[in-house]
Write an enzyme that holds these catalytic residues in place. Structure first.
Site, PDB file in Angstrom:
ATOM      1  N   LYS A 178       0.829  -1.203   0.000  1.00 53.86           N
ATOM      2  CA  LYS A 178       0.000   0.000   0.000  1.00 53.86           C
ATOM      3  C   LYS A 178       0.863   1.253   0.000  1.00 53.86           C
ATOM      4  O   LYS A 178       0.668   2.165  -0.796  1.00 53.86           O
ATOM      5  CB  LYS A 178      -0.927  -0.021   1.220  1.00 53.86           C
ATOM      6  CG  LYS A 178      -1.929   1.108   1.224  1.00 53.86           C
ATOM      7  CD  LYS A 178      -2.908   0.981   2.376  1.00 53.86           C
ATOM      8  CE  LYS A 178      -3.881  -0.144   2.152  1.00 53.86           C
ATOM      9  NZ  LYS A 178      -4.656  -0.508   3.317  1.00 53.86           N
ATOM     10  N   ARG A 195      -3.687   2.779   8.307  1.00 58.16           N
ATOM     11  CA  ARG A 195      -3.974   1.479   7.670  1.00 58.16           C
ATOM     12  C   ARG A 195      -2.724   0.618   7.612  1.00 58.16           C
ATOM     13  O   ARG A 195      -1.630   1.128   7.424  1.00 58.16           O
ATOM     14  CB  ARG A 195      -4.452   1.673   6.231  1.00 58.16           C
ATOM     15  CG  ARG A 195      -5.743   2.435   6.089  1.00 58.16           C
ATOM     16  CD  ARG A 195      -5.902   2.809   4.617  1.00 58.16           C
ATOM     17  NE  ARG A 195      -6.817   3.924   4.491  1.00 58.16           N
ATOM     18  CZ  ARG A 195      -8.080   3.793   4.093  1.00 58.16           C
ATOM     19  NH1 ARG A 195      -8.549   2.633   3.749  1.00 58.16           N
ATOM     20  NH2 ARG A 195      -8.857   4.839   4.007  1.00 58.16           N
ATOM     21  N   GLY A 200      -8.000  -7.487   4.234  1.00 53.85           N
ATOM     22  CA  GLY A 200      -8.873  -7.530   5.402  1.00 53.85           C
ATOM     23  C   GLY A 200      -8.310  -8.284   6.592  1.00 53.85           C
ATOM     24  O   GLY A 200      -8.987  -8.408   7.604  1.00 53.85           O
ATOM     25  N   MET A 243      -5.674  -7.514   8.430  1.00 52.17           N
ATOM     26  CA  MET A 243      -5.145  -6.654   9.496  1.00 52.17           C
ATOM     27  C   MET A 243      -6.074  -5.457   9.692  1.00 52.17           C
ATOM     28  O   MET A 243      -7.129  -5.377   9.091  1.00 52.17           O
ATOM     29  CB  MET A 243      -3.729  -6.233   9.148  1.00 52.17           C
ATOM     30  CG  MET A 243      -2.750  -7.394   9.217  1.00 52.17           C
ATOM     31  SD  MET A 243      -1.093  -6.885   8.854  1.00 52.17           S
ATOM     32  CE  MET A 243      -1.142  -6.618   7.109  1.00 52.17           C
ATOM     33  N   ARG A 281      -3.547  -1.839  -6.044  1.00 52.41           N
ATOM     34  CA  ARG A 281      -2.697  -3.035  -5.956  1.00 52.41           C
ATOM     35  C   ARG A 281      -3.104  -3.977  -7.082  1.00 52.41           C
ATOM     36  O   ARG A 281      -4.204  -3.861  -7.626  1.00 52.41           O
ATOM     37  CB  ARG A 281      -2.865  -3.727  -4.596  1.00 52.41           C
ATOM     38  CG  ARG A 281      -4.270  -4.215  -4.347  1.00 52.41           C
ATOM     39  CD  ARG A 281      -4.456  -4.765  -2.953  1.00 52.41           C
ATOM     40  NE  ARG A 281      -5.869  -4.986  -2.698  1.00 52.41           N
ATOM     41  CZ  ARG A 281      -6.388  -5.170  -1.495  1.00 52.41           C
ATOM     42  NH1 ARG A 281      -5.630  -5.141  -0.433  1.00 52.41           N
ATOM     43  NH2 ARG A 281      -7.676  -5.378  -1.356  1.00 52.41           N
ATOM     44  N   HIS A 312     -13.868  -7.959   1.327  1.00 45.72           N
ATOM     45  CA  HIS A 312     -12.611  -8.684   1.537  1.00 45.72           C
ATOM     46  C   HIS A 312     -12.805 -10.186   1.422  1.00 45.72           C
ATOM     47  O   HIS A 312     -12.006 -10.887   0.808  1.00 45.72           O
ATOM     48  CB  HIS A 312     -12.060  -8.362   2.925  1.00 45.72           C
ATOM     49  CG  HIS A 312     -11.374  -7.044   2.969  1.00 45.72           C
ATOM     50  ND1 HIS A 312     -11.460  -6.196   4.032  1.00 45.72           N
ATOM     51  CD2 HIS A 312     -10.596  -6.428   2.057  1.00 45.72           C
ATOM     52  CE1 HIS A 312     -10.761  -5.115   3.782  1.00 45.72           C
ATOM     53  NE2 HIS A 312     -10.232  -5.222   2.591  1.00 45.72           N
ATOM     54  N   ARG A 318       6.407 -49.874 -14.187  1.00 47.57           N
ATOM     55  CA  ARG A 318       7.127 -50.272 -12.985  1.00 47.57           C
ATOM     56  C   ARG A 318       6.729 -51.686 -12.572  1.00 47.57           C
ATOM     57  O   ARG A 318       5.539 -52.024 -12.593  1.00 47.57           O
ATOM     58  CB  ARG A 318       6.798 -49.300 -11.844  1.00 47.57           C
ATOM     59  CG  ARG A 318       7.544 -49.668 -10.587  1.00 47.57           C
ATOM     60  CD  ARG A 318       7.183 -48.773  -9.449  1.00 47.57           C
ATOM     61  NE  ARG A 318       5.832 -49.013  -8.979  1.00 47.57           N
ATOM     62  CZ  ARG A 318       5.247 -48.291  -8.032  1.00 47.57           C
ATOM     63  NH1 ARG A 318       5.881 -47.270  -7.504  1.00 47.57           N
ATOM     64  NH2 ARG A 318       4.034 -48.570  -7.630  1.00 47.57           N
ATOM     65  N   SER A 353      13.962 -42.445 -11.933  1.00 48.32           N
ATOM     66  CA  SER A 353      12.748 -41.681 -11.673  1.00 48.32           C
ATOM     67  C   SER A 353      12.606 -41.563 -10.158  1.00 48.32           C
ATOM     68  O   SER A 353      12.580 -42.571  -9.456  1.00 48.32           O
ATOM     69  CB  SER A 353      11.531 -42.387 -12.268  1.00 48.32           C
ATOM     70  OG  SER A 353      10.380 -41.649 -11.958  1.00 48.32           O
ATOM     71  N   GLY A 362      10.986 -41.452  -6.882  1.00 52.43           N
ATOM     72  CA  GLY A 362       9.714 -41.776  -6.226  1.00 52.43           C
ATOM     73  C   GLY A 362       9.685 -41.001  -4.922  1.00 52.43           C
ATOM     74  O   GLY A 362      10.077 -41.500  -3.872  1.00 52.43           O
ATOM     75  N   CYS A 396       8.203 -39.207 -10.297  1.00 51.87           N
ATOM     76  CA  CYS A 396       6.844 -39.718 -10.467  1.00 51.87           C
ATOM     77  C   CYS A 396       6.072 -39.776  -9.148  1.00 51.87           C
ATOM     78  O   CYS A 396       4.965 -40.279  -9.092  1.00 51.87           O
ATOM     79  CB  CYS A 396       6.851 -41.077 -11.154  1.00 51.87           C
ATOM     80  SG  CYS A 396       7.726 -42.325 -10.218  1.00 51.87           S
ATOM     81  N   TYR A 398      12.106 -34.641 -16.844  1.00 51.84           N
ATOM     82  CA  TYR A 398      10.643 -34.578 -16.899  1.00 51.84           C
ATOM     83  C   TYR A 398      10.031 -34.743 -15.512  1.00 51.84           C
ATOM     84  O   TYR A 398      10.691 -35.207 -14.582  1.00 51.84           O
ATOM     85  CB  TYR A 398      10.071 -35.655 -17.841  1.00 51.84           C
ATOM     86  CG  TYR A 398      10.241 -37.071 -17.338  1.00 51.84           C
ATOM     87  CD1 TYR A 398       9.286 -37.642 -16.485  1.00 51.84           C
ATOM     88  CD2 TYR A 398      11.338 -37.843 -17.712  1.00 51.84           C
ATOM     89  CE1 TYR A 398       9.443 -38.937 -16.019  1.00 51.84           C
ATOM     90  CE2 TYR A 398      11.497 -39.133 -17.253  1.00 51.84           C
ATOM     91  CZ  TYR A 398      10.542 -39.676 -16.401  1.00 51.84           C
ATOM     92  OH  TYR A 398      10.690 -40.944 -15.916  1.00 51.84           O
TER      93      TYR A 398
HETATM   94  C1  PEP Z   1       6.816 -42.974  -4.900  1.00 51.53           C
HETATM   95  O1  PEP Z   1       7.196 -43.622  -3.933  1.00 51.53           O
HETATM   96  O2  PEP Z   1       6.982 -41.763  -5.031  1.00 51.53           O
HETATM   97  C2  PEP Z   1       6.088 -43.670  -5.985  1.00 51.53           C
HETATM   98  C3  PEP Z   1       5.745 -43.030  -7.083  1.00 51.53           C
HETATM   99  O3  PEP Z   1       5.733 -44.953  -5.762  1.00 51.53           O
HETATM  100  P1  PEP Z   1       4.452 -45.385  -4.906  1.00 51.53           P
HETATM  101  O4  PEP Z   1       3.712 -44.153  -4.548  1.00 51.53           O
HETATM  102  O5  PEP Z   1       3.693 -46.309  -5.739  1.00 51.53           O
HETATM  103  O6  PEP Z   1       5.118 -46.039  -3.729  1.00 51.53           O
HETATM  104 MG    MG Z   2       7.217 -45.791  -4.106  1.00 49.05          MG
END
Ligand code: PEP
Ligand code: MG
Length: 910
Positions: A26, A96, A105, A107, A347, A473, A649, A800, A802, A867, A887
């Site tokens: 502000k 204010r 709103g 504060m 704002r 608010h 997997r 990957s 987990g 994943c 990825y």
């Molecule tokens: C993990 O452990 O992140 C995974 C993807 O495997 P799960 O959730 O099947 O154990």
């Molecule tokens: Mg797992």
């Protein structure tokens, strides 16, 4: 000497828009507006450093502050040509809060500081308006009592004591609005309010203006630590250390007569994103009346041009100037004093996911910003994209509800979305109910929206109130949270004592079902049928054409830019062709995780036969029955993914999930059946099942440990994968299988499984005469695997992460039952986030970093993904970009969110 006070006014300002950390949003924007020549009443900002000092020093102020405030105050007096506390030409102030990031709103604010029994008379003379002077005075005593002296209702059913007194006065005078109260009534109210303060707070209302201003400053800094502000900061990841600034500004009056007003406006609509200045105003009223949600204001876009044409034109000009200057939709507060507009705040506006997408895309199309600016995280928080995918009410369902007489009322559509849920009237009860019944949706129904209700709003799916405007608010906050919201629904009569809602001649009770359409403002009794969002209708269900949906077209334009700038690839976690198809429609570029156990759960007899088997032969017999099912499932996935990579997997869950004592108890004939299939005695079957029991199954016989002890399982799964791949390749579809070993920690574990997989592949290729490219890689889910990634990557062709298991094993917190204490940890700021939702970057994240570095030290171009559930969480996706993953993989509906987050981080780190 530290500068604690920054002046603004009369065309000059010590600060500017870049100084939000020190002056708060502000303060920085008031300075900026002065600099660009907008009409802003003079004032000064006490910096966030004052707040930090205040809390570090037992709620006291730095010594030099007093003098700096006094000097700034005198400067404002000179510019405004009036004197603070004067008995013939008094100047009044507002005080204010204003943090670095706006916390609407949460504060406190105090207006009309400087009024007492003497100055009120002087003000009356000076403005020629006795009524407005006394109206300001009664507001000041009320606000001071509420905010500084903390005079609150005794319990949740008692109304605000000042509002109750006001209501009595209105009844006594036979008027509906506060603005119709007589001078006499206002004078009586001032006396009554002072008395209330004396009896309830045990203090006299202070008459010395200097004491008043310091009281207000203390209250504003004190409000940084009130419960709702703390909850809000926790929700939006705002550090408690930042502190707020306090802005002391000369008052202008919206309550001098019918040529005055107070209001809040948006330079374009922030519920749906439609262009055009809009907002709320109240004629002959003051500041907080509009945003506090107690009264239902008028709409700027509907009536202001008739009520006050000059001010309307001036506001439109200011709106355009602001959008051009800030290149962003602005949310402003203003006062109209005698037909002239004064700016009190600007704002960047909070908006729904719908509005965020529309506004960002429109601003690019209007030439105001670039594509890369449109993608900024602050313009479209990636999570908010999910609002575009939420179901909406089916028009046929609404029609049916109406013809059944279930239409109840219509209010102001303040936050889009469809919500059906049980009525809850109190925020704390909504929170408690949600904790107990997380799967039952709640609609929070209140007389008025108040930021005090924040906890309840978080728990609710929709928010419905009798009063308040779209800019209150609470409406802002609910929009930001993506809740359906209807305000100003004056037909509903909420009774907190009987816990009922009377509307359209019916009485609904707490706990009854109610439905609200946040797009249209309609409210229905009971539940209403929903249907898919337009984006899903176009992309997934194909029941709408792209050209029929504006929402979809903007989504598509935005996602086109997203894909241009992101570096991370986005895959999906999918186990069935249906899920895979949906994910591809959302832009998935492959499958990052197919959990094969899903398929096992569909064939429990065979898998149980396999588990109970005591010899390799009987086990193989059972596996041979499973093979065709697995092969068909994998072939379906390969077809859906049509040449995109598919990571499959091997079996992971502990065997007792398929067969335990509990299963034997629940199905009395199961043991018999198993004995028959395996040729074992009943006792042997029971003993075998008993052996499967584990004290810590998550740390037990699961993951690659299964495939190592029972190599036939791995061999069968590998065979199913390669036979399916060959079959689909023969159909002319390119197939790229990636076989993934779960839960390995030792390179020897990986090698053991790799050997079986490769041998099986060779056997399938020589039997079928077809070969194809494939990869064998591993999940990184235990710290040892990350630490010894150098060894594992010599053999593994991809990693990957987990992170579900990696979080569990790094933090030694069970992913299955951490609920009871994690809430407490969050409430007490022991940890900033739920580590199973957002990667614990310093701990688990560092383990990942080690895995990446060491893995690539052995295999330079090692492909690495994630994943775990974190693959769809924006902050975690951004982290994955930073540590150089290739990825992320997430559930199908998170794919667009992960794509956007990936682009945002790629742009932010350029
Ligand atoms: C993990 O452990 O992140 C995974 C993807 O495997 P799960 O959730 O099947 O154990
Ligand atoms: Mg797992």
């Amino acid at each position: 000497m530290t500068q604690y006070v920054y002046y603004f006014g009369d065309g000059v300002a010590d600060g500017d828009a870049s100084m939000k950390a020190l002056l708060g949003g502000k303060g920085a924007n008031l300075a900026e507006m002065v600099r660009i020549g907008l009409p802003v009443p003079a004032g000064f900002t006490l910096t966030t450093e004052v707040c930090t000092y205040y809390y570090a020093n037992n709620r006291t102020f730095p010594q030099e502050l007093k003098q700096q405030v006094l000097e700034a105050l005198r400067r404002v007096e000179r510019v405004m040509g009036a004197e603070f506390g004067s008995s013939n030409n008094p100047l009044l102030f507002s005080c204010r809060s204003g943090a670095r990031e706006s916390m609407p709103g949460m504060m406190d604010t105090v207006l009309n500081i400087g009024l007492n029994d003497t100055t009120v008379e002087a003000l009356a003379k000076q403005t020629g308006n006795e009524r407005s002077a006394w109206d300001s005075y009664r507001r000041f005593v009320q606000m001071y009592g509420d905010v500084v002296l903390e005079l609150k209702p005794k319990d949740k059913t008692e109304g605000d004591p000042f509002e109750v007194a006001l209501e009595h006065k209105r009844e006594k005078e036979g008027v509906k609005e506060d603005s119709q109260l007589s001078v006499k009534a206002l004078k009586e109210l001032v006396t009554e309010f002072k008395q209330l303060i004396k009896t309830r707070a045990g203090k006299d209302f202070p008459t010395d203006p200097m004491e008043q201003v310091w009281g207000a400053i203390g209250a504003v800094f004190g409000s940084w630590m009130n419960d709702r502000a703390i909850v809000y900061r926790r929700t939006y990841g705002i550090p408690h250390e930042w502190g707020t600034a306090a802005n002391v500004q000369a008052m202008v009056f919206g309550n001098l007569g019918d040529d005055c007003a107070t209001g809040v406006g948006l330079t374009r609509d922030c519920a749906l994103g439609t262009p055009g200045f809009c907002g709320d105003y109240l004629i002959n009223a003051q500041g907080e009346d509009v945003v506090a949600g107690i009264r239902t204001p008028k709409r700027i876009e509907e009536t202001l041009s008739k009520d006050m044409p000059a001010a309307f034109a001036q506001l439109n000009d200011i709106g355009k100037k602001l959008e051009k200057h800030y290149k962003e939709v602005q949310d402003i507060e203003f006062t109209i004093q005698r037909n002239k507009v004064y700016m009190l705040q600007t704002r960047n506006a909070k908006r729904t996911g719908f509005a965020a997408v529309r506004i960002a895309v429109d601003l690019v199309n209007e030439g105001l910003i670039s594509e890369t600016e449109a993608l900024q995280k602050r313009r479209i928080p990636a999570d908010d994209l999910s609002q575009l995918l939420q179901p909406i009410f089916d028009p046929a369902g609404k029609k049916a509800a109406t013809s059944e007489g279930r239409f109840l009322a219509k209010g102001i559509n303040a936050g889009p979305g469809a919500a059906s849920g049980v009525i809850c009237l109190f925020a704390d009860e909504a929170e408690a109910f949600h904790e107990k019944n997380p799967n039952v949706d709640i609609v929070l129904v209140r007389k008025e929206t108040s930021p005090e209700d924040l906890r309840g709003m978080k728990a609710a799916k929709g928010i419905l109130t009798a009063t308040g405007g779209a800019s209150s608010h609470a409406a802002l906050v609910s929009r930001q949270m993506g809740k359906a919201c209807i305000v100003g629904c004056s037909a509903i009569d909420v009774d907190y004592t009987t816990k009922t809602v009377k509307v359209a001649g019916k009485t609904l009770k707490d706990g009854d079902f109610i439905s609200m359409d946040g797009f249209s403002g309609e409210v229905f009794e009971g539940q209403v049928q929903t249907k898919a969002s337009e984006v899903i209708q176009v992309l997934v269900n194909k029941t709408m054409k792209p050209e029929e949906s504006e929402t979809y077209r903007r989504y598509a334009q935005l996602m086109g830019w997203v894909d241009k700038y992101r570096k991370l690839r986005v895959r999906t976690n999918a186990d069935t062709p249906g899920q895979a198809d949906e994910a591809v429609a959302f832009g998935a570029e492959g499958i990052g995780l197919c959990r094969t156990e899903h398929m096992f759960f569909d064939h429990l007899d065979e898998i149980r036969h396999m588990i109970v088997a005591e010899t390799k032969e009987t086990r193989e017999e059972a596996l041979a029955k499973l093979l065709p099912f697995q092969r068909a499932d994998f072939a379906g996935l390969f077809r859906s993914m049509n040449g995109r990579p598919v990571t499959i997997r091997l079996l992971d869950p502990p065997l007792h999930e398929f067969l335990s004592d509990r299963h034997l108890e629940e199905q009395p004939d199961l043991a018999q059946k198993l004995a028959k299939w395996t040729g074992l005695s009943l006792d042997a079957v029971k003993r075998r099942v008993g052996e499967l029991h584990e004290a810590n199954p998550m740390l037990g016989h699961r993951g690659c440990r299964l495939g190592i002890v029972y190599p036939e399982i791995t061999a069968m799964q590998a065979r199913a994968i390669f036979e399916a791949a060959v079959q689909v390749k023969k159909e002319g579809i390119n197939v790229v299988p990636e076989v993934m070993v779960p839960l390995a920690g030792f390179v020897t574990e990986f090698k053991n499984q790799e050997k079986i997989i490769r041998a099986t592949a060779e056997s399938v290729f020589s039997q079928t005469g077809v070969t194809l490219e494939y990869l064998v890689g591993t999940m990184i889910e235990v710290p040892r695997a990350a630490i010894r990634a150098d060894q594992i990557a010599k053999d593994a062709e991809f990693f990957s992460f987990g992170t579900n298991d990696l979080t569990q094993t790094t933090l030694a917190i069970s992913r299955d039952d951490y609920g009871p204490f994690i809430g407490f940890y969050r409430e007490n700021d022991i940890i900033p986030n739920d580590p199973f939702q957002t990667i614990d970057q310093e701990g688990v994240g560092d383990v990942m970093r080690i895995g990446v570095e060491r893995g690539r030290s052995s295999r330079k171009d090692l492909k690495i993904g994630i994943c775990g559930e974190h693959g769809g969480d924006p902050a975690s996706v951004m982290f994955c970009h930073d540590i150089g993953l290739n990825y992320v993989s997430c559930s199908p509906r998170r794919v667009p969110i992960a794509r956007l987050a990936a682009a945002q981080q790629a742009l932010a780190s350029k």
